[in-house]
Design a protein around this motif. Sequence first.
Motif, PDB file in Angstrom:
ATOM      1  N   VAL A  20       0.821  -1.215   0.000  1.00 33.75           N
ATOM      2  CA  VAL A  20       0.000   0.000   0.000  1.00 33.75           C
ATOM      3  C   VAL A  20       0.857   1.268   0.000  1.00 33.75           C
ATOM      4  O   VAL A  20       0.327   2.353  -0.219  1.00 33.75           O
ATOM      5  N   ASP A  25      -3.422   4.525  -7.104  1.00 29.57           N
ATOM      6  CA  ASP A  25      -4.821   4.637  -6.695  1.00 29.57           C
ATOM      7  C   ASP A  25      -5.672   3.552  -7.357  1.00 29.57           C
ATOM      8  O   ASP A  25      -6.550   2.975  -6.737  1.00 29.57           O
ATOM      9  N   LEU A  28      -5.039   0.211  -5.619  1.00 29.49           N
ATOM     10  CA  LEU A  28      -5.707   0.178  -4.312  1.00 29.49           C
ATOM     11  C   LEU A  28      -7.186  -0.164  -4.431  1.00 29.49           C
ATOM     12  O   LEU A  28      -7.784  -0.699  -3.499  1.00 29.49           O
ATOM     13  N   GLU A  39     -11.822   7.659  -3.032  1.00 30.65           N
ATOM     14  CA  GLU A  39     -11.240   7.221  -1.758  1.00 30.65           C
ATOM     15  C   GLU A  39      -9.789   6.775  -1.916  1.00 30.65           C
ATOM     16  O   GLU A  39      -8.948   7.109  -1.079  1.00 30.65           O
ATOM     17  N   THR A  40      -9.500   6.043  -2.989  1.00 26.80           N
ATOM     18  CA  THR A  40      -8.117   5.587  -3.160  1.00 26.80           C
ATOM     19  C   THR A  40      -7.191   6.754  -3.496  1.00 26.80           C
ATOM     20  O   THR A  40      -6.030   6.755  -3.085  1.00 26.80           O
ATOM     21  N   ILE A  43      -6.341   8.166  -0.222  1.00 26.82           N
ATOM     22  CA  ILE A  43      -5.335   7.345   0.458  1.00 26.82           C
ATOM     23  C   ILE A  43      -3.943   7.693  -0.056  1.00 26.82           C
ATOM     24  O   ILE A  43      -2.997   7.840   0.720  1.00 26.82           O
ATOM     25  N   ARG A  47      -0.897   9.194   2.083  1.00 32.45           N
ATOM     26  CA  ARG A  47       0.399   8.501   2.081  1.00 32.45           C
ATOM     27  C   ARG A  47       1.529   9.452   1.723  1.00 32.45           C
ATOM     28  O   ARG A  47       2.607   9.396   2.309  1.00 32.45           O
ATOM     29  N   PHE A  60      -2.338   2.020   8.260  1.00 31.62           N
ATOM     30  CA  PHE A  60      -3.093   2.047   7.009  1.00 31.62           C
ATOM     31  C   PHE A  60      -4.589   1.975   7.274  1.00 31.62           C
ATOM     32  O   PHE A  60      -5.371   2.750   6.738  1.00 31.62           O
ATOM     33  N   THR A  63      -6.487   5.182   8.281  1.00 35.80           N
ATOM     34  CA  THR A  63      -6.758   6.278   7.348  1.00 35.80           C
ATOM     35  C   THR A  63      -8.265   6.425   7.184  1.00 35.80           C
ATOM     36  O   THR A  63      -9.007   5.449   7.252  1.00 35.80           O
ATOM     37  N   ILE A  66     -10.286   4.040   4.671  1.00 37.49           N
ATOM     38  CA  ILE A  66     -10.274   2.631   5.063  1.00 37.49           C
ATOM     39  C   ILE A  66     -11.038   2.442   6.369  1.00 37.49           C
ATOM     40  O   ILE A  66     -11.803   1.493   6.523  1.00 37.49           O
TER      41      ILE A  66
END
Length: 75
Positions: A20, A25, A28, A39-40, A43, A47, A60, A63, A66
């Motif tokens: 991850v 994206d 993910l 959402e990805t 993330i 990150r 992770f 977040t 998630i």
Amino acid sequence: AYTALKPYISALPYGTLLNVNTASDYALLTLDPKLTLKETKAIVRIRETLDDGFISTESFYATGPIQALEESTVE
């Protein structure tokens, strides 16, 4: 047409783990069918703000996107 899709295609054996901290994206998105591209992307942005990326599975899962996914699964 293949060259346009090439950056988005991966062929990995079943059960291959996903890093991850390096996954795009789009990669993910494969973690859960309920994840959205929005959402990805979030993330990945989170990150990028971390000095060492996600340092544990727990960091992770903590977040926002998630954690929200986990909470919606429990209900």
